[in-house]
Write an enzyme that holds these catalytic residues in place. Structure first.
Site: not given
Ligand SMILES: [Fe+2]
Length: 472
Positions: A202, A205, A334, A362
């Site tokens: 990630d 974004y 999640h 998370v």
């Molecule tokens: Fe993620």
């Protein structure tokens, strides 16, 4: 070794009676099998930095190289992939480089790529691999031409070997918010000086913006350049790298990520850039993909099945696995997303004695004890995690500080396998001393740069496989 362990450990190495009394009085708290931090972070909105922020500054000059980043470029650390973007025209894909003590400058030729995503067209993305570098050497390198030449440097790792100290930073789910900037600044100023970042997925974004505005991939590249142009970041694919958007006509998963961030997957006989391995110093690093097929017979499954027996712990004592979605996660976010991969691969992690697994996803911090849950066989009912000294420690470090904010809601009571958890932003450092010991520390953004909010001495599972748990 008790003095080297976390303060929450129950083993008592008491020097005086006063200390003994204090420990007894606090015994219940110390021995409850896990700690939920009492640190409460100030509640505030997490927002992205505006595009005119100085961290996103476009370098001056026509077609000046930007978004410069490096990663390991081969299997053993003698190669470096240099990547950058020129916005206006292709320019040159060459890298000029030389070692610190050499007058002889070499040139490596790279390639340039572009991609389109809905109504966005990327700049010219250059990738150039520098090969056969000398270990443990500082190199300078230059990209760009004419008056826009920019110089950077990096230091190659020491030769792969069992007793080579090396320091890794750990960052996940970074994004480009004001908190992301704090995390990166804390990493840069940590006196433990990480030499390479293990990034657990990630990145930008950008997919949170309308039409997955890929200009936010560009701004993220400019934001992190101040670190990743000077030390390699080892990439893991997260769910925000998928960019699968059929509603926009974008049906090719991972398109922006794979065009912008190359990894040396072919060097470990992988068939896709989402799972691969590298050796670096005294570590064997395996990167897995939570978002590629991993069931039996799939390419990732077959690759990992063949990869784990290749790890020679006499050469690389430390075995680290990176993946995005955690297997052991006691936050209410999640929920069980990592469970199916755990079922497939956890028996191998125990068999091959993985030292530690780093995950993100998370947006909080959590460290487990050494646990496994591999006894279940459909009929025996043995489906609970148990303490297991052959199992890895699982660390969730998805707390880089992206615009989605913190995961604050935790399952209660805290599971016994969960050693420490806290809903704060931060980063960690995994500092390998030798083949037996590594010092791990987690640093929250609200503290001074040298403060350790959580720490643990790791004992290598092959060379020093004694109990290193931090709670009873
Ligand atoms: Fe993620």
């Amino acid at each position: 070794m008790a003095v080297l362990r976390s303060s929450s450990r129950c083993s008592v190495s008491v020097i005086g009676a006063v200390l003994l009394v204090v420990l007894v009085l606090n015994g219940a708290n110390l021995c409850n099998g896990g700690k939920t931090s009492t640190f409460v972070r100030k509640v505030e909105k997490t927002v992205d930095m505006p595009l005119n922020s100085d961290v996103f500054r476009v370098p001056p000059g026509y077609n000046a190289p930007q978004q410069v980043h490096i990663t390991q470029g081969d299997h053993v650390g003698k190669g470096v992939i240099v990547s950058w973007v020129t916005q206006d025209e292709p320019g040159s894909s060459e890298v000029l480089y030389w070692s610190e003590n050499s007058e002889h400058k070499k040139t490596a030729k790279g390639k340039v790529y572009r991609y389109e995503f809905y109504n966005y067209t990327s700049g010219y993305i250059h990738h150039c691999t520098l090969k056969k570098l000398t270990y443990n050497t500082k190199y300078y390198y230059e990209v760009g031409i004419g008056h826009t030449v920019q110089q950077f440097w990096f230091i190659t790792p020491p030769e792969v070997g069992p007793d080579v100290p090396y320091t890794f930073g750990l960052i996940g789910d970074l994004g480009q918010s004001f908190d992301s900037n704090l995390t990166l600044t804390h990493y840069e100023h940590n006196p433990l000086k990480g030499q390479t970042v293990l990034f657990v997925g990630d990145l930008s974004y950008a997919d949170q913006y309308p039409n997955h505005d890929n200009a936010r991939w560009d701004s993220w590249g400019r934001f992190v350049e101040r670190s990743v142009a000077y030390q390699p970041w080892i990439w893991t694919a997260g769910n925000h790298e998928i960019d699968f958007a059929p509603e926009l006509g974008e049906n090719e998963p991972f398109k922006p990520f794979t065009h912008r961030y190359l990894v040396p997957y072919r060097a470990s006989n992988s068939t896709a850039p989402f799972w691969y391995s590298i050796k670096r110093a005294s570590v064997y690093i395996i990167v897995l993909s939570s978002y590629s097929a991993y069931g039996k017979y799939t390419p990732q499954y077959k690759w990992l099945e063949q990869e784990l027996p290749k790890v020679n712990r006499t050469e690389t004592p430390w075995l680290i696995v990176m993946m995005h979605s955690p297997w052991y996660n006691s936050y209410n976010y999640h929920y069980m997303e990592g469970e199916t991969m755990r079922v497939m691969f956890e028996p191998w992690f125990v068999k091959y004695k993985v030292d530690v697994v780093f995950s993100g996803h998370v947006h909080a911090y959590e460290r487990s004890e050494r646990v496994s849950n591999v006894a279940y066989n459909i009929i025996n009912g043995l489906c609970a995690p148990i303490q297991d000294q052959s199992a890895p420690v699982y660390i969730t470090i998805g707390d880089g500080g992206n615009l989605e904010g913190l995961a604050t809601n935790m399952t209660e009571p805290q599971p016994k396998y969960s050693a420490y958890r806290e809903a704060s932003f931060g980063h960690a450092v995994f500092d390998i001393k030798n083949r037996t010991h590594a010092y791990y520390s987690w640093h929250r953004n609200q503290d001074g740069y040298a403060v350790e909010a959580d720490s643990m001495w790791f004992f290598n599972r092959i060379w020093h496989p004694v109990d290193d748990s931090t709670s009873a």
